[in-house]
Motif scaffolding. Structure first.
Motif, PDB file in Angstrom:
ATOM      1  N   LEU A 143       0.747  -1.235  -0.143  1.00 20.51           N
ATOM      2  CA  LEU A 143      -0.013  -0.102  -0.028  1.00 20.51           C
ATOM      3  C   LEU A 143       0.824   1.150  -0.084  1.00 20.51           C
ATOM      4  O   LEU A 143       0.492   2.168  -0.805  1.00 20.51           O
ATOM      5  CB  LEU A 143      -0.858   0.040   1.107  1.00 20.51           C
ATOM      6  CG  LEU A 143      -1.883   1.209   1.531  1.00 20.51           C
ATOM      7  CD1 LEU A 143      -2.737   1.522   0.119  1.00 20.51           C
ATOM      8  CD2 LEU A 143      -2.597   1.107   2.642  1.00 20.51           C
ATOM      9  N   ALA A 144       2.006   1.313   0.837  1.00 20.18           N
ATOM     10  CA  ALA A 144       2.723   2.421   0.719  1.00 20.18           C
ATOM     11  C   ALA A 144       3.441   2.816  -0.479  1.00 20.18           C
ATOM     12  O   ALA A 144       3.513   4.116  -0.942  1.00 20.18           O
ATOM     13  CB  ALA A 144       4.011   2.015   2.069  1.00 20.18           C
ATOM     14  N   ILE A 145       3.888   1.737  -1.180  1.00 17.58           N
ATOM     15  CA  ILE A 145       4.584   1.916  -2.664  1.00 17.58           C
ATOM     16  C   ILE A 145       3.610   2.257  -3.639  1.00 17.58           C
ATOM     17  O   ILE A 145       3.677   3.240  -4.358  1.00 17.58           O
ATOM     18  CB  ILE A 145       5.288   0.628  -2.959  1.00 17.58           C
ATOM     19  CG1 ILE A 145       6.321   0.280  -2.156  1.00 17.58           C
ATOM     20  CG2 ILE A 145       5.564   0.769  -4.272  1.00 17.58           C
ATOM     21  CD1 ILE A 145       7.006  -1.121  -2.205  1.00 17.58           C
ATOM     22  N   LEU A 146       2.057   1.822  -3.454  1.00 21.02           N
ATOM     23  CA  LEU A 146       1.204   2.240  -4.313  1.00 21.02           C
ATOM     24  C   LEU A 146       0.728   3.630  -4.038  1.00 21.02           C
ATOM     25  O   LEU A 146       0.419   4.480  -4.937  1.00 21.02           O
ATOM     26  CB  LEU A 146       0.037   1.457  -3.995  1.00 21.02           C
ATOM     27  CG  LEU A 146      -1.382   1.842  -4.994  1.00 21.02           C
ATOM     28  CD1 LEU A 146      -0.883   1.386  -6.395  1.00 21.02           C
ATOM     29  CD2 LEU A 146      -2.550   0.918  -4.674  1.00 21.02           C
ATOM     30  N   LEU A 147       0.622   4.153  -2.677  1.00 24.50           N
ATOM     31  CA  LEU A 147       0.536   5.397  -2.439  1.00 24.50           C
ATOM     32  C   LEU A 147       1.621   6.255  -2.557  1.00 24.50           C
ATOM     33  O   LEU A 147       1.294   7.678  -3.288  1.00 24.50           O
ATOM     34  CB  LEU A 147       0.085   5.589  -0.999  1.00 24.50           C
ATOM     35  CG  LEU A 147      -1.272   4.862  -0.657  1.00 24.50           C
ATOM     36  CD1 LEU A 147      -1.331   4.831   0.931  1.00 24.50           C
ATOM     37  CD2 LEU A 147      -2.589   5.476  -1.244  1.00 24.50           C
ATOM     38  N   ALA A 154       7.232   6.717   1.589  1.00 26.38           N
ATOM     39  CA  ALA A 154       6.744   5.442   1.645  1.00 26.38           C
ATOM     40  C   ALA A 154       7.395   4.573   2.807  1.00 26.38           C
ATOM     41  O   ALA A 154       6.684   4.063   3.627  1.00 26.38           O
ATOM     42  CB  ALA A 154       6.960   4.750   0.337  1.00 26.38           C
ATOM     43  N   ILE A 155       8.648   4.948   3.091  1.00 26.33           N
ATOM     44  CA  ILE A 155       9.264   4.431   4.287  1.00 26.33           C
ATOM     45  C   ILE A 155       8.842   5.103   5.551  1.00 26.33           C
ATOM     46  O   ILE A 155       8.537   4.441   6.518  1.00 26.33           O
ATOM     47  CB  ILE A 155      10.809   4.736   4.188  1.00 26.33           C
ATOM     48  CG1 ILE A 155      11.488   3.862   2.750  1.00 26.33           C
ATOM     49  CG2 ILE A 155      11.566   4.155   5.274  1.00 26.33           C
ATOM     50  CD1 ILE A 155      12.818   4.050   2.593  1.00 26.33           C
ATOM     51  N   LEU A 156       8.581   6.200   5.521  1.00 31.77           N
ATOM     52  CA  LEU A 156       8.208   7.032   6.806  1.00 31.77           C
ATOM     53  C   LEU A 156       6.723   6.787   7.029  1.00 31.77           C
ATOM     54  O   LEU A 156       6.449   6.429   8.069  1.00 31.77           O
ATOM     55  CB  LEU A 156       8.239   8.778   6.330  1.00 31.77           C
ATOM     56  CG  LEU A 156       7.767   9.554   7.469  1.00 31.77           C
ATOM     57  CD1 LEU A 156       8.637   9.405   8.620  1.00 31.77           C
ATOM     58  CD2 LEU A 156       7.752  10.890   7.121  1.00 31.77           C
ATOM     59  N   PHE A 157       5.966   6.421   5.947  1.00 29.73           N
ATOM     60  CA  PHE A 157       4.449   6.056   6.286  1.00 29.73           C
ATOM     61  C   PHE A 157       4.483   4.826   7.199  1.00 29.73           C
ATOM     62  O   PHE A 157       4.118   4.722   8.155  1.00 29.73           O
ATOM     63  CB  PHE A 157       3.891   5.641   4.797  1.00 29.73           C
ATOM     64  CG  PHE A 157       2.611   5.218   4.874  1.00 29.73           C
ATOM     65  CD1 PHE A 157       1.459   6.084   5.425  1.00 29.73           C
ATOM     66  CD2 PHE A 157       2.280   3.906   4.511  1.00 29.73           C
ATOM     67  CE1 PHE A 157       0.138   5.538   5.488  1.00 29.73           C
ATOM     68  CE2 PHE A 157       0.954   3.351   4.566  1.00 29.73           C
ATOM     69  CZ  PHE A 157      -0.114   4.020   5.000  1.00 29.73           C
ATOM     70  N   VAL A 158       5.334   3.844   6.497  1.00 27.54           N
ATOM     71  CA  VAL A 158       5.503   2.587   7.377  1.00 27.54           C
ATOM     72  C   VAL A 158       6.080   2.614   8.854  1.00 27.54           C
ATOM     73  O   VAL A 158       5.569   2.057   9.620  1.00 27.54           O
ATOM     74  CB  VAL A 158       6.110   1.540   6.673  1.00 27.54           C
ATOM     75  CG1 VAL A 158       6.125  -0.001   7.045  1.00 27.54           C
ATOM     76  CG2 VAL A 158       5.355   1.197   5.227  1.00 27.54           C
ATOM     77  N   VAL A 159       6.908   3.293   9.023  1.00 31.53           N
ATOM     78  CA  VAL A 159       7.888   3.712  10.126  1.00 31.53           C
ATOM     79  C   VAL A 159       6.570   4.019  11.303  1.00 31.53           C
ATOM     80  O   VAL A 159       6.729   3.639  12.361  1.00 31.53           O
ATOM     81  CB  VAL A 159       8.854   4.427   9.881  1.00 31.53           C
ATOM     82  CG1 VAL A 159       9.560   4.791  11.323  1.00 31.53           C
ATOM     83  CG2 VAL A 159      10.273   3.738   9.413  1.00 31.53           C
ATOM     84  N   VAL A 160       6.022   5.001  10.753  1.00 34.33           N
ATOM     85  CA  VAL A 160       5.178   5.744  11.853  1.00 34.33           C
ATOM     86  C   VAL A 160       3.992   4.662  11.948  1.00 34.33           C
ATOM     87  O   VAL A 160       3.575   4.762  13.096  1.00 34.33           O
ATOM     88  CB  VAL A 160       4.487   6.963  11.028  1.00 34.33           C
ATOM     89  CG1 VAL A 160       3.514   7.514  11.911  1.00 34.33           C
ATOM     90  CG2 VAL A 160       5.502   8.039  10.998  1.00 34.33           C
TER      91      VAL A 160
END
Length: 291
Positions: A143-147, A154-160
């Protein structure tokens, strides 16, 4: 009429022994002795781990090019950590970790504060927060890569997403175990709203909150490593990309060396959290550790 009491010699000896025990327990050792007391268990653990690693290699379980021993890896480890480009990669990784963890603290604290004080919000989102905490970080990356495509976002999104639920749950647990008498005393003293949180609830919930921060960092670090392995951004070099390319090139010595660096960073950050926890317990007068 005063009653005179006399102590027997046995009682005197017992009291003297207790006094000596108390004085001995209260004696603080010098700095070198305390440093050695803190260091030798970790050094012993490292020695045991390296010895077990060498025994596995000597057993012939895997070929040396698949699982090299300490004698092959440690020289490569030294070459890795003395390379200037390696420290630039570590700097990028730690910057990502610091930014993601800071954003997670802000979001997790805000969510935890709202959910802990609202019954409706707790019924609506309490189980959802726990569910997000247990969700593997790797599952968020499609999902992060798609968004956000292959980007820092994308990395920050998953870390948070990996860290914020743990931080929120830590604050919620701390607020739940705040003694009701303290809350009543605070309200009697005129504390309301943000003032009640700032001066009473947050200080009272600090032990659980620090534990939540520590767990949140663990999730953030794991999410970041997964992200750097999956999201390769141009020609940027990070700890995760070094690990990725070492695996692609079947450079096992370098791959294990980078893994050791990741482990060392995790241990150092854990020591910082341990220091914060000990400082907090000493301030609260509940530190039972002896030097």
């Amino acid at each position: 009429m005063a009653v005179e009491t006399r102590r027997t010699p046995d009682v005197d000896r017992q009291l003297a022994g207790l006094d000596a025990l108390q004085l001995t327990a209260g004696t603080r050792r010098g700095l070198p002795a305390r440093l050695w007391s803190a260091a030798w268990p970790m050094l012993a653990a490292v020695a045991i781990a390296v010895g077990a690693w060498e025994l596995v290699v000597l057993s012939g379980w895997k070929e040396p090019w698949v699982l090299p021993g300490p004698r092959q890896v440690l020289p490569e480890f030294w070459r890795v950590v003395t390379d200037g480009s390696f420290w630039a990669a570590v700097g990028l990784t730690m910057r990502r970790a610091a930014v993601g963890f800071a954003v997670a603290i802000v979001i997790g604290t805000a969510i935890g504060a709202v959910v802990s004080r609202s019954k409706i919000a707790r019924r609506a989102f309490g189980s959802l927060i726990t569910g997000l905490q247990t969700m593997p970080s790797i599952a968020w990356f499609p999902l992060a890569i798609l968004l956000f495509q292959l980007s820092e976002s994308a990395i920050l999104f998953v870390v948070v997403l990996g860290a914020a639920p743990s931080i929120a749950n830590g604050l919620i647990a701390g607020v739940d175990y705040t003694p009701p008498i303290l809350l009543r005393a605070g309200k009697v003293m005129g504390l309301r709203g943000l003032a009640l949180y700032r001066h009473l609830i947050l200080p009272a919930s600090l032990p659980s909150f620090v534990a939540g921060l520590k767990q949140g960092w663990a999730f953030a670090w794991r999410s970041l490593m997964a992200g750097e392995l999956l999201v390769i951004i141009g020609d940027t070099q990070s700890v995760g990309t070094l690990l990725h390319f070492a695996r692609e090139l079947s450079d096992t010595e370098r791959m294990i060396s980078v893994m050791i660096v990741i482990l060392i960073i995790g241990v150092l950050v854990d020591q910082l959290f341990g220091l914060a926890d000990r400082t907090l317990r000493e301030r609260w007068g509940v530190n039972t550790e002896t030097d």
